[in-house]
Each structure stands twice: as C-alpha cells, then as structure tokens.
Scaffold this motif. Sequence first.
Motif, short mmCIF file in Angstrom:
data_model
loop_
_atom_site.label_atom_id
_atom_site.label_comp_id
_atom_site.label_asym_id
_atom_site.label_seq_id
_atom_site.Cartn_x
_atom_site.Cartn_y
_atom_site.Cartn_z
N GLN A 37 48.70 42.04 51.05
CA GLN A 37 46.66 42.37 50.77
C GLN A 37 46.73 43.65 49.98
O GLN A 37 45.70 43.65 49.21
CB GLN A 37 45.86 41.11 51.90
CG GLN A 37 44.44 41.07 50.88
CD GLN A 37 44.69 40.46 49.91
OE1 GLN A 37 45.35 39.42 50.23
NE2 GLN A 37 43.64 40.74 49.08
N SER A 38 47.12 44.55 50.70
CA SER A 38 46.47 45.72 50.48
C SER A 38 47.66 46.52 49.07
O SER A 38 46.74 47.70 48.64
CB SER A 38 47.17 46.91 51.26
OG SER A 38 48.50 47.19 51.74
N LEU A 39 48.93 46.10 49.25
CA LEU A 39 49.61 46.47 47.45
C LEU A 39 48.23 45.71 46.20
O LEU A 39 47.89 46.73 45.52
CB LEU A 39 50.56 45.23 47.47
CG LEU A 39 51.66 46.01 48.36
CD1 LEU A 39 53.01 45.87 48.23
CD2 LEU A 39 51.78 47.75 48.09
N PHE A 40 47.45 44.79 46.68
CA PHE A 40 46.93 43.76 45.69
C PHE A 40 44.97 44.79 46.21
O PHE A 40 44.50 44.91 44.42
CB PHE A 40 46.64 42.16 45.86
CG PHE A 40 47.89 41.97 45.38
CD1 PHE A 40 47.75 41.18 44.15
CD2 PHE A 40 48.30 41.67 46.70
CE1 PHE A 40 49.12 40.69 44.10
CE2 PHE A 40 49.84 40.71 46.30
CZ PHE A 40 49.69 40.49 44.85
N ASP A 41 45.11 44.84 46.90
CA ASP A 41 42.74 45.50 47.09
C ASP A 41 43.55 47.10 46.62
O ASP A 41 42.42 47.25 45.78
CB ASP A 41 43.76 46.19 49.30
CG ASP A 41 42.41 44.31 49.48
OD1 ASP A 41 42.87 43.39 48.56
OD2 ASP A 41 42.75 44.45 50.49
N GLU A 42 43.85 47.97 46.34
CA GLU A 42 44.44 49.23 46.20
C GLU A 42 45.42 48.92 44.78
O GLU A 42 45.51 49.64 44.08
CB GLU A 42 46.22 49.89 46.88
CG GLU A 42 45.22 50.44 48.34
CD GLU A 42 46.68 50.72 49.28
OE1 GLU A 42 47.25 51.16 48.63
OE2 GLU A 42 46.70 50.20 49.97
N GLU A 43 45.23 47.32 43.79
CA GLU A 43 45.25 47.62 42.74
C GLU A 43 46.88 48.66 42.05
O GLU A 43 46.69 48.53 41.21
CB GLU A 43 44.25 47.46 41.73
CG GLU A 43 43.20 47.28 42.05
CD GLU A 43 42.25 47.92 41.30
OE1 GLU A 43 42.11 48.62 39.72
OE2 GLU A 43 41.17 47.15 41.45
#
Length: 150
Positions: free
Chosen positions: A15-21
């Motif tokens: 999820q963090s990989l997506f949150d950080e774009e």
Amino acid sequence: MEGNSLREQVAAMRQSLFDEEILDKQFVQMEELEDVHNPNFAEELMTLYFRDSSKLLVSVEKALERPPYDANILDKFLHQLKGSSASVGANKVRIETNKMREALKAEDVERTKSQFQLVKRAHKTLKGKMEPYFHLLRQAGPADAAQPPE
C-alpha cells in the motif's frame, strides 16, 4: 499466526508503494497475471525491468558525458525507459523520465542533467523498495488474487 503477520506486513508495504505514487495500477494488472503455474510473474518482470532499465540509465549517462549531446539518441533511450516503466507500473520513474524528455525537447541542457538525477533517484528508490517487498512476499507464501490498492 506468523503467516498472518507477514501478510499484513506485505499489504502495508504494498500500500505504501501506491500511497507514495512509486507504483500505479499497471503493477496491479501485472500481479493479476500470476497464477499457480507462474506465481512469481510480477517479480520476474520487475527483475527484467531492473536489468534493462539499468542498462538504459548507463546509456543515458554516457550520452550526457560527451557534448554535443545527440538529442535524438537521448530521446530514444528515454522513450524506451518511459515505455518499460509504464508497462510494469513504475509510476515515479515514468513521471521523472517524462520531465527529462520535456527538458531535452526544450533544449535545456542543465535542466535535462538535473532531471536525470531525479530519474536515477526514482529508479534507485523503486528498486530499493521492491526488493524487500518481493522478499517478504516470498516469505509469506502464496496468497489470494491481487487486490487493487485502497
């Protein structure tokens, strides 16, 4: 119980990989292609991406070392990097590569060079986050189908 904890860690890291774009929805589509016959499809594609994109970065760096710069050659390398980044969902690398192409088209040599540093940083960040993600994913074992990020 440990498997659950690992799954939660994998989910949070993903999820963090997506949150950080850093990644985009194309990565989810790549994960969805995994099945019992090819459970590590996304990891294998990312490994190929890192191998090929690292070579492209070296080519760009060499092309920038020797003025006068051949904008057509540089743009060819950057177009390949942008395309391969888009195909695996490497969002941040794709965005920074597009900005570098814009600077190159504007014939702004200094901005092109500084943007290249941002491309390399985005690539290094992606690789630095994907390697532990895939390692943890392998530890956690097979899971259900890929889910889109929240």
